[in-house]
Design a protein around this motif. Structure first.
Motif, PDB file in Angstrom:
ATOM      1  N   SER A 439     -27.967   5.993 -13.504  1.00 39.58           N
ATOM      2  CA  SER A 439     -28.333   6.508 -14.823  1.00 39.58           C
ATOM      3  C   SER A 439     -28.813   5.356 -15.698  1.00 39.58           C
ATOM      4  N   LEU A 440     -30.087   5.390 -16.071  1.00 40.01           N
ATOM      5  CA  LEU A 440     -30.649   4.320 -16.917  1.00 40.01           C
ATOM      6  C   LEU A 440     -29.923   4.237 -18.247  1.00 40.01           C
ATOM      7  N   LYS A 441     -29.618   5.378 -18.834  1.00 42.02           N
ATOM      8  CA  LYS A 441     -28.971   5.408 -20.140  1.00 42.02           C
ATOM      9  C   LYS A 441     -27.600   4.731 -20.087  1.00 42.02           C
ATOM     10  N   LYS A 442     -26.780   5.123 -19.100  1.00 42.55           N
ATOM     11  CA  LYS A 442     -25.447   4.527 -18.996  1.00 42.55           C
ATOM     12  C   LYS A 442     -25.525   3.039 -18.691  1.00 42.55           C
ATOM     13  N   TYR A 443     -26.499   2.664 -17.847  1.00 45.33           N
ATOM     14  CA  TYR A 443     -26.642   1.261 -17.466  1.00 45.33           C
ATOM     15  C   TYR A 443     -26.997   0.400 -18.679  1.00 45.33           C
ATOM     16  N   GLU A 469     -32.365  10.471 -20.860  1.00 43.36           N
ATOM     17  CA  GLU A 469     -31.602  10.612 -19.611  1.00 43.36           C
ATOM     18  C   GLU A 469     -32.567  10.500 -18.433  1.00 43.36           C
ATOM     19  N   VAL A 470     -32.542   9.355 -17.788  1.00 39.80           N
ATOM     20  CA  VAL A 470     -33.423   9.094 -16.661  1.00 39.80           C
ATOM     21  C   VAL A 470     -32.592   8.470 -15.544  1.00 39.80           C
ATOM     22  N   GLU A 471     -32.918   8.815 -14.305  1.00 42.83           N
ATOM     23  CA  GLU A 471     -32.231   8.218 -13.166  1.00 42.83           C
ATOM     24  C   GLU A 471     -33.186   7.345 -12.379  1.00 42.83           C
ATOM     25  N   LEU A 472     -32.707   6.152 -12.010  1.00 44.98           N
ATOM     26  CA  LEU A 472     -33.506   5.200 -11.245  1.00 44.98           C
ATOM     27  C   LEU A 472     -32.966   5.112  -9.827  1.00 44.98           C
ATOM     28  N   SER A 473     -33.879   5.022  -8.869  1.00 45.20           N
ATOM     29  CA  SER A 473     -33.451   4.790  -7.493  1.00 45.20           C
ATOM     30  C   SER A 473     -32.915   3.371  -7.387  1.00 45.20           C
ATOM     31  N   ILE A 474     -32.079   3.142  -6.370  1.00 52.03           N
ATOM     32  CA  ILE A 474     -31.485   1.819  -6.221  1.00 52.03           C
ATOM     33  C   ILE A 474     -32.551   0.760  -5.969  1.00 52.03           C
ATOM     34  N   GLU A 475     -33.687   1.166  -5.335  1.00 50.98           N
ATOM     35  CA  GLU A 475     -34.762   0.217  -5.077  1.00 50.98           C
ATOM     36  C   GLU A 475     -35.365  -0.319  -6.368  1.00 50.98           C
ATOM     37  N   LYS A 476     -35.358   0.507  -7.429  1.00 49.70           N
ATOM     38  CA  LYS A 476     -35.932   0.074  -8.701  1.00 49.70           C
ATOM     39  C   LYS A 476     -34.874  -0.332  -9.709  1.00 49.70           C
ATOM     40  N   ALA A 477     -33.628   0.111  -9.490  1.00 53.31           N
ATOM     41  CA  ALA A 477     -32.568  -0.199 -10.453  1.00 53.31           C
ATOM     42  C   ALA A 477     -32.262  -1.691 -10.486  1.00 53.31           C
ATOM     43  N   VAL A 478     -32.213  -2.356  -9.329  1.00 51.34           N
ATOM     44  CA  VAL A 478     -31.874  -3.787  -9.293  1.00 51.34           C
ATOM     45  C   VAL A 478     -32.950  -4.634  -9.962  1.00 51.34           C
ATOM     46  N   PRO A 479     -34.253  -4.506  -9.583  1.00 49.34           N
ATOM     47  CA  PRO A 479     -35.261  -5.295 -10.305  1.00 49.34           C
ATOM     48  C   PRO A 479     -35.352  -4.938 -11.782  1.00 49.34           C
TER      49      PRO A 479
END
Length: 571
Positions: A439-443, A469-479
């Motif tokens: 969750s981008l918002k929570k992050y 409220e947006v969700e990022l895949s793990i491939e894009k969440a780390v970068p």
């Protein structure tokens, strides 16, 4: 505001006064003298609400934080067998047995304490003493004054649960080996549907009809049975036993066609065919109870004495038996044989379908178990990765305490922040339970305040977050996390160098599949000669490289301070 309702008498009268005072206190309005229209509208609205709730067929109730009923519709009154005035102000302990009351009380407490809706089923006797299965959903309502209420709606699911249980037992039976005695005719075909087919066939053909077990015991209700067989022959113990034996013989397996012969009990003409499943004989279909022309009536009458029946009544009933030609009986028997074969095929298809469903359910169960194991393993992986990254971050912090050079110390701190940004991604994956998306918002709500107000600074900038409220895949969440780390750290380091107080704005907006993230501060802004493409700082080079990695664009400009814009596709 006036309170209009039924009177509550007895020892609960104090509760009635409390409700009255509460409603009046909640409804404190300017003086409404002369505003009879408003008062009438309130009364009409209340009456309308009561009638609407009473029109609902399912029981509805509302309890306060002390578990006292403050509202009950007509269906709830019917369920409990009490009038409304006997319910309001009382708790479940007043009209349910103690074990049930304790369960209801605990569910109410769970709703009041957690705020989460609860759904549960309970077997409760109705007013007639019959056990019924009730499904109740309870939710929390908090009024404008902060008072908590439990709102519940109950539904009778007895029939649906019984149907599910019957289906479960039927499927369990059908999954046995085809030669297993546990497979019954009732499990293979719907008896009510079969009864309608049998009744219709008997009405059209004019013959008696019944479906029995291979041993001759009736499964369906007899159709069009004559009085001689139903009320006289089968009404004697010997005659009934002979009839069952005859049905088992005439209904035996015979793939070549129907068996047509006189009944081994009363002597009337019958015909039979077997119903089989995968070669196993599961039922007999019998028709007949007719006389043919030229049949020896004296021999039939002698049977009355054999079974101990009244001979005169036997003779009278025998004359009522319809007479049918042998040729017509053969045609009807042939039609019955075709239908019996169709039933055999249908039963076999039901058996195969049940086994396919059972096999699929077993595969799905194994798949669910496998997925559960993988989820546990993946959760443990993210947990260990997060812990290892935090250990590395802690080691860097310990090492930085021995560094005296400020430039080297900054490098240590920047590296630690980058590792912390990656660790937070795995922490979010671990805690959320979805191991593929963050969750981008929570992050951002966690990482931005940490970076903007580090422990080394006493007064950091105020953080203004406007996030979708947006969700990022793990491939894009780390970068993405590393990019945010660099931008926020850069704003804190350069945007508020001279003044510790300021404002840091972080926004995220989704347009279609493109996510745009803006990090801005109200500091002095970028230097006049700042060129993003030729920047030699590690932070900007890292941001540009990571932006390309996620197929995004990155821009920097001055707008009442430094503003950085990152846009990239989510897919």
């Amino acid at each position: 505001m006036s309170f209009h309702g039924g009177q509550i008498t007895g020892e609960k009268s104090e509760f009635a006064a409390e409700i009255y005072d509460r409603l009046n206190a909640q409804g404190e309005l300017p003086d409404i003298d002369g505003c009879g229209q408003t008062q009438d509208e309130l009364i009409k609205a209340k009456d309308f609400l009561e009638k609407v709730l009473d029109a609902v067929g399912d029981p509805i109730f509302v309890k306060d934080s002390k578990h006292r009923l403050v509202l009950a519709n007509a269906a709830e009154c019917s369920l409990t067998g009490r009038r409304r005035e006997e319910l309001l102000g009382y708790t479940v302990s007043d009209f349910f047995p103690e074990p049930l009351a304790e369960i209801f009380w605990e569910m109410d407490e769970l709703v009041l304490s957690t705020g989460l809706p609860q759904i549960f089923e309970q077997i409760v006797p109705d007013v007639g003493g019959r056990l019924r299965t009730w499904q109740t959903k309870k939710s929390l309502y908090v009024d404008p004054f902060g008072e908590k209420f439990v709102v519940g709606i109950t539904r009778d699911v007895t029939e649906s649960r019984q149907a599910e249980e019957d289906l479960r037992k039927r499927l369990m039976t059908l999954t046995q080996p085809s030669d297993d005695k546990a497979i019954t005719f009732e499990a293979l075909l719907d008896l009510e549907d079969l009864q309608r087919v049998q009744d219709a066939f008997s009405d059209i053909s004019g013959v008696a009809s019944v479906i029995t077990t291979p041993e001759g015991t009736p499964i369906t209700r007899p159709s069009n049975f004559c009085r001689l067989c139903k009320d006289i022959i089968r009404n004697t113990e010997k005659g009934r036993a002979n009839c069952f034996h005859s049905d088992s013989v005439i209904g035996r397996q015979n793939p070549g066609g129907p068996i047509i012969q006189p009944c081994l009990s009363g002597g009337l003409w019958d015909a039979g065919a077997s119903i089989t499943v995968g070669g196993k004989h599961v039922a007999n279909w019998l028709i007949g109870q007719v006389r043919t022309e030229g049949q020896d009536e004296r021999r039939l009458l002698d049977y009355a004495q054999t079974i101990g029946a009244d001979e005169e009544e036997f003779a009278q009933a025998l004359r009522e038996v319809p007479i049918m030609s042998q040729k017509r009986l053969e045609k009807i028997a042939q039609a019955m044989f075709v239908l019996a074969n169709k039933l055999s095929l249908l039963a076999y298809q039901n058996l195969l379908q049940a086994r396919l469903l059972h096999e699929r359910e077993q595969r799905e169960e194994r798949l669910r178990a496998s997925l559960k194991e993988k989820e546990i393993l993946l959760r443990e992986v993210h947990h260990r990765v997060k812990n290892n990254l935090q250990i590395i971050s802690s080691l860097l912090s310990l090492q930085s305490s021995k560094v005296l050079d400020q430039w080297a110390l900054d490098l240590f701190l920047e590296s630690r922040n980058r590792i912390a940004a990656m660790a937070l991604v795995h922490e979010e994956l671990y805690s959320a339970g979805d191991f593929s998306r963050v969750s981008l918002k929570k992050y951002l709500e966690k990482i931005v305040p940490r970076l903007a107000n580090p422990a080394s600074k006493e007064n950091g900038p105020a953080c203004m977050l406007q996030l979708e409220e947006v969700e990022l895949s793990i491939e894009k969440a780390v970068p993405f996390g590393l990019i945010i780390n660099e931008l926020v750290t850069n704003a804190v380091k350069h945007g508020f160098r001279e003044c510790q107080e300021g404002e840091l704005r972080v926004g995220a907006h989704l347009d279609g599949s493109i996510l745009t993230v803006i990090v801005a501060d109200n500091g002095p802004g970028l230097p006049p000669d700042f060129d993003l493409g030729s920047s030699e700082t590690l932070g900007m080079q890292l941001v540009l490289g990571l932006a390309r990695q996620i197929r995004g664009t990155f821009q920097a400009q001055n707008a009442c301070g430094a503003t950085f814009t990152l846009a990239f596709p989510l897919d």
